[in-house]
Design an enzyme around this catalytic site. Structure first.
Site, short mmCIF file in Angstrom:
data_model
loop_
_atom_site.label_atom_id
_atom_site.label_comp_id
_atom_site.label_asym_id
_atom_site.label_seq_id
_atom_site.Cartn_x
_atom_site.Cartn_y
_atom_site.Cartn_z
N ASP A 162 -4.72 -12.54 3.88
CA ASP A 162 -5.94 -12.01 4.49
C ASP A 162 -7.19 -12.25 3.65
O ASP A 162 -8.28 -11.80 4.01
CB ASP A 162 -5.79 -10.51 4.79
CG ASP A 162 -5.11 -9.73 3.68
OD1 ASP A 162 -4.82 -10.32 2.62
OD2 ASP A 162 -4.86 -8.52 3.86
N ASP B 63 -3.09 -10.52 -2.19
CA ASP B 63 -3.62 -9.98 -0.95
C ASP B 63 -5.10 -9.61 -1.17
O ASP B 63 -5.50 -9.27 -2.28
CB ASP B 63 -2.83 -8.72 -0.57
CG ASP B 63 -3.12 -8.22 0.84
OD1 ASP B 63 -2.30 -8.48 1.73
OD2 ASP B 63 -4.15 -7.53 1.02
N HIS C 177 -6.60 -7.03 -0.28
CA HIS C 177 -6.70 -5.60 -0.57
C HIS C 177 -5.85 -5.25 -1.79
O HIS C 177 -4.79 -5.85 -2.01
CB HIS C 177 -6.23 -4.77 0.63
CG HIS C 177 -6.96 -5.10 1.90
ND1 HIS C 177 -6.36 -5.80 2.92
CD2 HIS C 177 -8.23 -4.85 2.28
CE1 HIS C 177 -7.24 -5.95 3.91
NE2 HIS C 177 -8.37 -5.39 3.54
N HIS D 53 0.81 -1.22 0.00
CA HIS D 53 0.00 0.00 0.00
C HIS D 53 0.85 1.28 0.00
O HIS D 53 0.33 2.36 -0.28
CB HIS D 53 -0.91 0.06 1.22
CG HIS D 53 -2.02 -0.96 1.23
ND1 HIS D 53 -2.84 -1.15 0.15
CD2 HIS D 53 -2.42 -1.84 2.18
CE1 HIS D 53 -3.71 -2.12 0.44
NE2 HIS D 53 -3.47 -2.55 1.65
#
Length: 351
Positions: A254, A167, A169, A130
């Site tokens: 995740d 991931d 996200h 990120h």
């Protein structure tokens, strides 16, 4: 204290949980000898390494912020966002990025003497995907996989880098770092509508880099069946067409059904499949050169079991996911919506 904030999901318990699982399942160097090699005494990344992705103003500003952290204990470094820092954050973030660089060196060296070199796995934190060029974001400080990609190009002449980010996200930082670069293909699967809200179908790159960014937002509830289809119909043909010199993986755990921060239905078995298939893809396309980088994963049990099963996949051993996964907690995947998403990406990218 290290880089840690009590009760924060991205805590210092994550990597030790993985290491303990590797010990429990006898997947560590202690039990495996030369099958599993732990890199020790590697160098931290330099400021120049980090500046290949991030602005120098951000790097120097974070270093200076450590004075404030030493006085206050914990500071927020992302405005009101969730990314924190302690007095050790700058140093530990350089070490995390340095681990990825060291693994690039090790895997490249092995690939010169073996047609199927071992896969590298950076068990590092803080995570990185990120972090944007101008600063930290979403628990991430430096873009570990992005820094490694630039290093592979610069130091080893591995011009074409294929990055897979599974991931839950969207890896917006990696996406942004290479958005106009035709030599780095960034492919992200992530939960539609999840943090940080980026990674739309239409985000395909810009200028010379148009077509070398692929984003596939998956509907909530997508699981093992969806990801197997995505691998066969999207990831493999993209990689074959791109012809990479090395494959790097932002390995976030995740998307597991037990993870508290999202609502996909990956299982430990899904991660075994991904590890096995990506390793084979690297063997087929780029001399086996492949390095995984730990990103998310916040349920310590599902995180640690899934990474351990990934190690089993790398070693060519059978999955033990059935000892951990509970099929009774899964529900029907949204197969129609998954198919629509896949077909949309295939149309956009002419697959």
């Amino acid at each position: 204290m290290g880089h840690n904030q009590e009760s924060h999901p991205e805590s210092h318990f994550r990597v030790p949980a993985i290491v303990n699982a590797l010990e429990k399942w006898e997947l560590s160097p202690k039990f495996r000898g030369l099958e599993v090699i732990e890199l020790e005494n590697f160098n931290a990344a330099s400021s120049n390494d980090i500046a290949s992705v991030h602005t120098r103003a951000y790097v120097s500003g974070l270093e200076k912020a450590m004075d404030q952290a030493s006085k206050q204990g914990i500071i927020l470094i992302e405005g009101s966002g969730p990314t924190y820092a302690t007095v050790d954050t700058f140093r530990e973030s350089l070490v995390a990025a340095g681990a990825g660089i060291a693994l690039i060196d090790a895997v490249v060296a092995e690939s010169k003497i073996s047609k199927s070199p071992p896969v590298g796995f950076a068990l590092i934190r803080p995570p990185g995907h990120h972090a944007i060029p101008k600063g930290p974001m979403g628990f991430c400080v430096f873009g570990n996989v992005a820094v490694a990609a630039r290093y592979a190009q610069r130091s080893h002449g591995l011009k074409r880098v294929f990055i897979i980010d599974f991931d839950v996200h969207h890896g917006n930082g990696t996406n942004d770092a290479f958005y106009d670069d035709p030599d780095i293909f960034f492919l992200s699967t992530h939960q539609d509508g999840s943090y940080p809200g980026t990674g739309k179908f239409e985000e395909v790159g810009h200028g010379d880099g148009e077509g070398t960014t692929l984003n596939l937002p998956l509907p909530g509830g997508s699981g093992d069946t969806a990801m197997r289809t995505v691998f066969d119909e999207i990831i493999v043909p993209c990689a074959q067409r791109f012809r990479p010199d090395i494959i790097l993986v932002s390995a976030g755990y995740d998307a597991h059904v037990l993870d508290p921060l999202a609502s996909l239905q990956f299982t430990t078995g899904t991660y075994y499949m991904l590890a096995s298939y990506i390793q084979q893809l690297a063997n087929d396309l780029c001399g086996g050169r492949c390095v995984f980088f730990l990103e998310g994963g916040y349920n310590l049990k599902s995180l640690s079991y899934s990474v351990a099963d990934s190690f089993r996949a790398f070693l060519g051993e059978p999955s033990l996911a059935s000892e951990f996964d509970n099929p009774a907690i899964l529900y029907e995947e949204p197969s129609t919506r998954v198919r629509q998403a896949i077909e949309r990406v295939k149309h956009i990218h002419s697959l």
